[in-house]
Design a protein around this motif. Sequence first.
Motif, PDB file in Angstrom:
ATOM      1  N   VAL A 192       8.853  -3.568   0.645  1.00  0.00           N
ATOM      2  CA  VAL A 192       7.503  -3.820   1.132  1.00  0.00           C
ATOM      3  C   VAL A 192       7.046  -2.694   2.050  1.00  0.00           C
ATOM      4  O   VAL A 192       5.904  -2.206   1.983  1.00  0.00           O
ATOM      5  CB  VAL A 192       7.420  -5.182   1.841  1.00  0.00           C
ATOM      6  CG1 VAL A 192       6.082  -5.327   2.565  1.00  0.00           C
ATOM      7  CG2 VAL A 192       7.607  -6.309   0.840  1.00  0.00           C
ATOM      8  N   ILE A 193       7.941  -2.238   2.924  1.00  0.00           N
ATOM      9  CA  ILE A 193       7.612  -1.154   3.859  1.00  0.00           C
ATOM     10  C   ILE A 193       7.270   0.123   3.094  1.00  0.00           C
ATOM     11  O   ILE A 193       6.311   0.835   3.413  1.00  0.00           O
ATOM     12  CB  ILE A 193       8.781  -0.912   4.835  1.00  0.00           C
ATOM     13  CG1 ILE A 193       8.968  -2.138   5.736  1.00  0.00           C
ATOM     14  CG2 ILE A 193       8.536   0.353   5.658  1.00  0.00           C
ATOM     15  CD1 ILE A 193      10.204  -2.069   6.620  1.00  0.00           C
ATOM     16  N   VAL A 194       8.063   0.432   2.047  1.00  0.00           N
ATOM     17  CA  VAL A 194       7.821   1.635   1.243  1.00  0.00           C
ATOM     18  C   VAL A 194       6.458   1.557   0.549  1.00  0.00           C
ATOM     19  O   VAL A 194       5.694   2.516   0.504  1.00  0.00           O
ATOM     20  CB  VAL A 194       8.947   1.826   0.210  1.00  0.00           C
ATOM     21  CG1 VAL A 194       8.582   2.935  -0.779  1.00  0.00           C
ATOM     22  CG2 VAL A 194      10.252   2.160   0.907  1.00  0.00           C
ATOM     23  N   LEU A 195       6.115   0.373  -0.009  1.00  0.00           N
ATOM     24  CA  LEU A 195       4.833   0.192  -0.688  1.00  0.00           C
ATOM     25  C   LEU A 195       3.661   0.345   0.264  1.00  0.00           C
ATOM     26  O   LEU A 195       2.616   0.913  -0.074  1.00  0.00           O
ATOM     27  CB  LEU A 195       4.791  -1.173  -1.381  1.00  0.00           C
ATOM     28  CG  LEU A 195       5.739  -1.353  -2.584  1.00  0.00           C
ATOM     29  CD1 LEU A 195       5.701  -2.784  -3.078  1.00  0.00           C
ATOM     30  CD2 LEU A 195       5.361  -0.381  -3.699  1.00  0.00           C
ATOM     31  N   ILE A 196       3.801  -0.193   1.477  1.00  0.00           N
ATOM     32  CA  ILE A 196       2.744  -0.053   2.479  1.00  0.00           C
ATOM     33  C   ILE A 196       2.531   1.414   2.845  1.00  0.00           C
ATOM     34  O   ILE A 196       1.400   1.899   2.941  1.00  0.00           O
ATOM     35  CB  ILE A 196       3.082  -0.891   3.732  1.00  0.00           C
ATOM     36  CG1 ILE A 196       3.030  -2.386   3.389  1.00  0.00           C
ATOM     37  CG2 ILE A 196       2.100  -0.569   4.860  1.00  0.00           C
ATOM     38  CD1 ILE A 196       3.522  -3.277   4.511  1.00  0.00           C
ATOM     39  N   ALA A 197       3.634   2.146   3.012  1.00  0.00           N
ATOM     40  CA  ALA A 197       3.542   3.573   3.351  1.00  0.00           C
ATOM     41  C   ALA A 197       2.876   4.361   2.229  1.00  0.00           C
ATOM     42  O   ALA A 197       2.057   5.257   2.457  1.00  0.00           O
ATOM     43  CB  ALA A 197       4.940   4.126   3.641  1.00  0.00           C
ATOM     44  N   LEU A 198       3.213   3.992   1.003  1.00  0.00           N
ATOM     45  CA  LEU A 198       2.634   4.683  -0.152  1.00  0.00           C
ATOM     46  C   LEU A 198       1.136   4.430  -0.246  1.00  0.00           C
ATOM     47  O   LEU A 198       0.349   5.341  -0.544  1.00  0.00           O
ATOM     48  CB  LEU A 198       3.327   4.224  -1.433  1.00  0.00           C
ATOM     49  CG  LEU A 198       2.848   4.861  -2.740  1.00  0.00           C
ATOM     50  CD1 LEU A 198       3.064   6.369  -2.703  1.00  0.00           C
ATOM     51  CD2 LEU A 198       3.574   4.249  -3.931  1.00  0.00           C
ATOM     52  N   SER A 199       0.719   3.181   0.030  1.00  0.00           N
ATOM     53  CA  SER A 199      -0.712   2.868  -0.045  1.00  0.00           C
ATOM     54  C   SER A 199      -1.497   3.635   1.005  1.00  0.00           C
ATOM     55  O   SER A 199      -2.624   4.090   0.755  1.00  0.00           O
ATOM     56  CB  SER A 199      -0.919   1.359   0.131  1.00  0.00           C
ATOM     57  OG  SER A 199      -0.515   0.945   1.418  1.00  0.00           O
ATOM     58  N   PHE A 200      -0.925   3.796   2.221  1.00  0.00           N
ATOM     59  CA  PHE A 200      -1.585   4.598   3.252  1.00  0.00           C
ATOM     60  C   PHE A 200      -1.697   6.059   2.833  1.00  0.00           C
ATOM     61  O   PHE A 200      -2.706   6.728   3.073  1.00  0.00           O
ATOM     62  CB  PHE A 200      -0.826   4.481   4.583  1.00  0.00           C
ATOM     63  CG  PHE A 200      -1.235   3.294   5.405  1.00  0.00           C
ATOM     64  CD1 PHE A 200      -2.475   3.291   6.040  1.00  0.00           C
ATOM     65  CD2 PHE A 200      -0.403   2.195   5.543  1.00  0.00           C
ATOM     66  CE1 PHE A 200      -2.870   2.191   6.806  1.00  0.00           C
ATOM     67  CE2 PHE A 200      -0.790   1.102   6.289  1.00  0.00           C
ATOM     68  CZ  PHE A 200      -2.024   1.080   6.924  1.00  0.00           C
ATOM     69  N   SER A 201      -0.654   6.572   2.151  1.00  0.00           N
ATOM     70  CA  SER A 201      -0.671   7.966   1.713  1.00  0.00           C
ATOM     71  C   SER A 201      -1.765   8.196   0.681  1.00  0.00           C
ATOM     72  O   SER A 201      -2.497   9.184   0.718  1.00  0.00           O
ATOM     73  CB  SER A 201       0.690   8.349   1.125  1.00  0.00           C
ATOM     74  OG  SER A 201       1.693   8.245   2.102  1.00  0.00           O
ATOM     75  N   LEU A 202      -1.885   7.263  -0.266  1.00  0.00           N
ATOM     76  CA  LEU A 202      -2.900   7.397  -1.310  1.00  0.00           C
ATOM     77  C   LEU A 202      -4.307   7.287  -0.732  1.00  0.00           C
ATOM     78  O   LEU A 202      -5.247   7.944  -1.183  1.00  0.00           O
ATOM     79  CB  LEU A 202      -2.700   6.336  -2.392  1.00  0.00           C
ATOM     80  CG  LEU A 202      -1.440   6.497  -3.255  1.00  0.00           C
ATOM     81  CD1 LEU A 202      -1.291   5.307  -4.199  1.00  0.00           C
ATOM     82  CD2 LEU A 202      -1.498   7.793  -4.050  1.00  0.00           C
ATOM     83  N   ALA A 203      -4.466   6.427   0.268  1.00  0.00           N
ATOM     84  CA  ALA A 203      -5.777   6.229   0.876  1.00  0.00           C
ATOM     85  C   ALA A 203      -6.252   7.483   1.594  1.00  0.00           C
ATOM     86  O   ALA A 203      -7.451   7.752   1.687  1.00  0.00           O
ATOM     87  CB  ALA A 203      -5.736   5.048   1.842  1.00  0.00           C
ATOM     88  N   ASN A 204      -5.312   8.245   2.144  1.00  0.00           N
ATOM     89  CA  ASN A 204      -5.679   9.434   2.910  1.00  0.00           C
ATOM     90  C   ASN A 204      -5.549  10.720   2.106  1.00  0.00           C
ATOM     91  O   ASN A 204      -5.716  11.817   2.633  1.00  0.00           O
ATOM     92  CB  ASN A 204      -4.786   9.540   4.168  1.00  0.00           C
ATOM     93  CG  ASN A 204      -5.104   8.447   5.170  1.00  0.00           C
ATOM     94  OD1 ASN A 204      -6.058   8.543   5.933  1.00  0.00           O
ATOM     95  ND2 ASN A 204      -4.302   7.389   5.160  1.00  0.00           N
ATOM     96  N   PHE A 205      -5.227  10.582   0.794  1.00  0.00           N
ATOM     97  CA  PHE A 205      -5.044  11.761  -0.050  1.00  0.00           C
ATOM     98  C   PHE A 205      -6.403  12.400  -0.366  1.00  0.00           C
ATOM     99  O   PHE A 205      -7.340  11.725  -0.764  1.00  0.00           O
ATOM    100  CB  PHE A 205      -4.344  11.375  -1.350  1.00  0.00           C
ATOM    101  CG  PHE A 205      -4.160  12.526  -2.302  1.00  0.00           C
ATOM    102  CD1 PHE A 205      -3.163  13.462  -2.106  1.00  0.00           C
ATOM    103  CD2 PHE A 205      -4.996  12.663  -3.401  1.00  0.00           C
ATOM    104  CE1 PHE A 205      -2.998  14.505  -2.986  1.00  0.00           C
ATOM    105  CE2 PHE A 205      -4.837  13.714  -4.285  1.00  0.00           C
ATOM    106  CZ  PHE A 205      -3.820  14.634  -4.075  1.00  0.00           C
TER     107      PHE A 205
END
Length: 344
Positions: free
Chosen positions: A38-51
């Motif tokens: 879950v932590i990894v997925l949350i981090a990935l979603s933040f990365s995509l949002a700021n890409f």
Amino acid sequence: MDGKKAKQKNEKEPVFLVKSASKHGGLDYLHIGLIALVIVLIALSFSLANFKSVIVCQYGISSNSTCITPKYNQSQVLKAAGRELANYQYINSSLSILTYYSYLNRSKVSYQPATNTWSVIVPYRDPFTNSTLNISMEFYGSNLSLETPFIQMVRPKTVTNNTVIAQGVVGISGKTTCVASAPEPVYLIADPYAPGAISSILQAINISKTHSNEINMSYKFVFSGYSIGKYKNYGEEQTQLLGAYLACGSSQSEFPQFMDTLNTVYDGSPLPNDTLYSMAQASGFNMSSFGNCMASAPATLLRQEQLASFYNVTFTPVFIANCKYEAIPATALDAINYSLEQLK
């Protein structure tokens, strides 16, 4: 019996043991793994949002952080190069071969943003050594005028809108095709006394035979400096007599026989009327229609001179395919085949 069934049932059922992770707050390892996922997925979603998308600029980025965009594209630059190459045919030097031996479709085109110039490298074949060399030209990016030809290469003084459109083929500016379907007209324009004139006529006859269903060859004769240079010794009338015989003879089906005979006796000098007349008879000409043609030969030759002027012919021999494509004898088939392809 019941005890045996119970025993078999116990043997078939797998047993899962979940051990608690005592050092991690009493959570078992399965729950720890799920939490990590879950932590990894949350981090990935933040990365995509700021890409932020990366813009790739072909010619670099300007001072105001936008892509550098040239005023013209590569296709337009190649057309400019073709026009410059076409103008070299009017240079009275070996550079005139550049017009007909260049491989424009194999050119390398590049843009230099720092100087706002286009560089074009065009390969061409040297017909004397059969080797492939390169022409380098620089064009201003503002108007595609020629800035610099390659080192030690002179600029063409005569500027036209003609352009090299294929190897050995020059598109004549402002002229349109004569027909929309084969057989297409092909003109051979020649001064009878120009070097290679007789061999070009024989070449045209052979082309007519091999492309009889595709082209309609006609012969036009003019009197340029090669003829004028003979007026002093032979007079204008006798000098131009050969042109009249060729103009009228070319309309006869026995013209190939006449040319074969002429090729054996012609030494570059004007021939007397008695010799030419005997050759016409021996070739099997219809002498009645031939005589009528000779009577109006001056008017015929004047029209042919006007046709050459219409196409801005400055040297001979030259072939013109379908009223639009010009070539020298060495590239005549290139122009004819190119024109036939356009008709298709």
